[in-house]
Motif scaffolding. Structure first.
Motif, mmCIF file in Angstrom:
data_model
loop_
_atom_site.group_PDB
_atom_site.id
_atom_site.type_symbol
_atom_site.label_atom_id
_atom_site.label_comp_id
_atom_site.label_asym_id
_atom_site.label_seq_id
_atom_site.Cartn_x
_atom_site.Cartn_y
_atom_site.Cartn_z
ATOM 1 N N LYS A 122 59.296 121.712 23.710
ATOM 2 C CA LYS A 122 58.134 122.095 24.506
ATOM 3 C C LYS A 122 58.381 123.448 25.157
ATOM 4 O O LYS A 122 59.428 123.671 25.771
ATOM 5 N N ILE A 123 57.407 124.368 25.032
ATOM 6 C CA ILE A 123 57.578 125.722 25.556
ATOM 7 C C ILE A 123 57.269 125.760 27.052
ATOM 8 O O ILE A 123 56.537 124.909 27.570
ATOM 9 N N PRO A 124 57.808 126.750 27.766
ATOM 10 C CA PRO A 124 57.517 126.887 29.204
ATOM 11 C C PRO A 124 56.030 127.122 29.465
ATOM 12 O O PRO A 124 55.306 127.671 28.621
ATOM 13 N N ASP A 125 55.565 126.729 30.644
ATOM 14 C CA ASP A 125 54.146 126.812 30.989
ATOM 15 C C ASP A 125 53.609 128.233 31.004
ATOM 16 O O ASP A 125 52.405 128.448 30.844
ATOM 17 N N ARG A 126 54.476 129.224 31.188
ATOM 18 C CA ARG A 126 53.988 130.603 31.307
ATOM 19 C C ARG A 126 53.450 131.169 29.980
ATOM 20 O O ARG A 126 52.789 132.203 29.971
ATOM 21 N N TYR A 127 53.718 130.494 28.881
ATOM 22 C CA TYR A 127 53.211 130.942 27.582
ATOM 23 C C TYR A 127 51.885 130.251 27.294
ATOM 24 O O TYR A 127 51.760 129.036 27.448
ATOM 25 N N SER A 128 50.905 131.031 26.847
ATOM 26 C CA SER A 128 49.567 130.471 26.619
ATOM 27 C C SER A 128 49.518 129.556 25.403
ATOM 28 O O SER A 128 48.734 128.610 25.359
ATOM 29 N N ASP A 129 50.352 129.846 24.388
ATOM 30 C CA ASP A 129 50.367 129.011 23.195
ATOM 31 C C ASP A 129 51.674 129.227 22.432
ATOM 32 O O ASP A 129 52.475 130.099 22.770
ATOM 33 N N SER A 130 51.870 128.425 21.389
ATOM 34 C CA SER A 130 53.147 128.448 20.665
ATOM 35 C C SER A 130 53.346 129.744 19.879
ATOM 36 O O SER A 130 54.476 130.216 19.728
#
Length: 381
Positions: free
Chosen positions: A329-337
């Motif tokens: 799971k990517i950090p919340d600061r990124y809008s998408d993968s």
């Protein structure tokens, strides 16, 4: 310009073809080799025992001839022996067929089982190879949701709700690509019963059957009583034996489906070569257990290293019991993968697969392959 097929508008370019182009562009711009953790290609070399045998099979008289449209007697006996030994499942000669890699069967089975306008249920997230061929043939792809909240397990109630009169088949895949989740026979049995009740085909991708950790042992869908009435299973030598580039696989199960696929493939290719069918049979009946343990151990080491590295980079993930991938799971600061993957590629020169490639449910995740060669990982972090 002379027209090309309108069919091309129905499906996207295969994600790994697209990623390879993006990686090549960055390599040329930065003059630095990319660490590719996107494609599930096994870096662990095949057993010398098998490679020596392949040389013998190639040197055998007649090895250059067409193998014919189907399995050799050797191949058939090899797969029959392996299924009986490994799963205690009886397979008959008309219930098996050799493939030019598992992807061969997965893509062409749609031509054998569906008509335009039929519906195909696929997992989201799930391997894009289930989706593209269905779209190509004019089918409607209906995703069912594998969610973090449900631990990426089969949502049986949702699947039941999404089955309609147009549903022709359902794809399932465990150990899962991309999530690494596994399934037990107890979890699979209700789906077999549902498919029998609704009279639809159940297709089980078991490509990672022998790639498991912590004592987990993957089942075959055909172990469930009555499964052959509606089910087929696709297998692969790519991950099991590190034969990825040889393009070797198989399909087993319902004899009517096997015959339908064989008819399709008779128009498309000329069969798996004699040397590779001989190698298949030999590998099935002469397991190199020492080599296999070393391969699994190596992938476990890679897995643990990459979990540590990507956790420190701010991602979160579970430790999978099967397959070759971390579903992170990517950090919340990124809008998408895609945003995360592009930044990682440009700043760290590391390529991973954006989760959106596996369906809408993947957009907050990325897939990281731990069968890649990570010898020089420290140079990128």
């Amino acid at each position: 310009m002379i027209p090309i097929s309108k069919r091309l508008q129905k499906f996207p370019e295969y994600i790994f073809s697209k990623l390879a182009k993006e990686a090549k562009k960055v390599e040329l711009e930065k003059n630095r080799k990319i660490l590719d953790l996107s494609l599930g290609s096994p870096s662990f070399p095949p057993s010398k025992k098998y490679m020596d045998k392949l040389k013998e099979f190639i040197d055998t008289s007649g090895s250059h001839l067409y193998a014919g449209y189907g399995a050799t007697a050797e191949f058939s006996q090899g797969i029959i022996t392996w299924y009986k030994t490994r799963f205690n499942v009886d397979i008959k000669n008309d219930e098996l067929f050799p493939l030019l890699g598992a992807k061969d069967g997965i893509s062409h089975i749609v031509m054998a089982l569906t008509d335009e306008g039929n519906e195909v249920l696929v997992p989201s997230p799930g391997w894009p190879g289930f989706t593209g061929p269905a779209l190509m043939m004019g089918c409607a792809v209906v995703p069912y949701n594998l969610t973090e909240e449900n631990d990426f397990k089969l949502p049986l109630d949702e699947i039941r709700r999404k089955i309609t009169a147009r549903t022709r088949m359902i794809w399932i895949n465990f150990p899962s690509n991309p999530t690494g989740q596994v399934a037990t026979l107890e979890e699979l049995k209700p789906l077999v019963e549902l498919c029998k009740e609704k009279n639809i085909w159940l297709l089980y991708d078991n490509a990672y059957a022998e790639v498991a950790y912590d004592g987990y042992l993957s089942p075959s869908i055909l172990q469930i009583e009555g499964a052959k009435d509606i089910a087929i299973e696709v297998g692969s030598f790519s991950k099991m034996y590190s034969f990825a580039g040889f393009r070797m696989g198989w399909i087993v199960g319902n004899a009517h489906v096997i015959a339908a696929l064989a008819k399709v493939k008779s128009q498309i290719d000329s069969g798996l070569s004699n040397p590779l069918q001989a190698l298949s049979a030999y590998a099935f009946t002469n397991p190199d257990t020492i080599w296999h343990k070393k391969m699994i151990s190596k992938y476990e080491q890679n897995k643990n290293k990459l979990i540590k590295v990507f956790t420190e980079l701010g991602l979160t993930m579970r430790n999978p019991k099967g397959g070759l991938y971390l579903w992170a799971k990517i950090p919340d600061r990124y809008s998408d993968s895609y945003m995360y993957c592009r930044e990682l590629l440009k700043t760290k020169h590391i390529l991973v697969t954006p989760g959106i490639a596996f369906g809408a449910n993947g957009d907050r995740h990325v897939r990281i392959c731990f069968s890649s060669d990570i010898t020089h990982l420290s140079e990128y972090i």
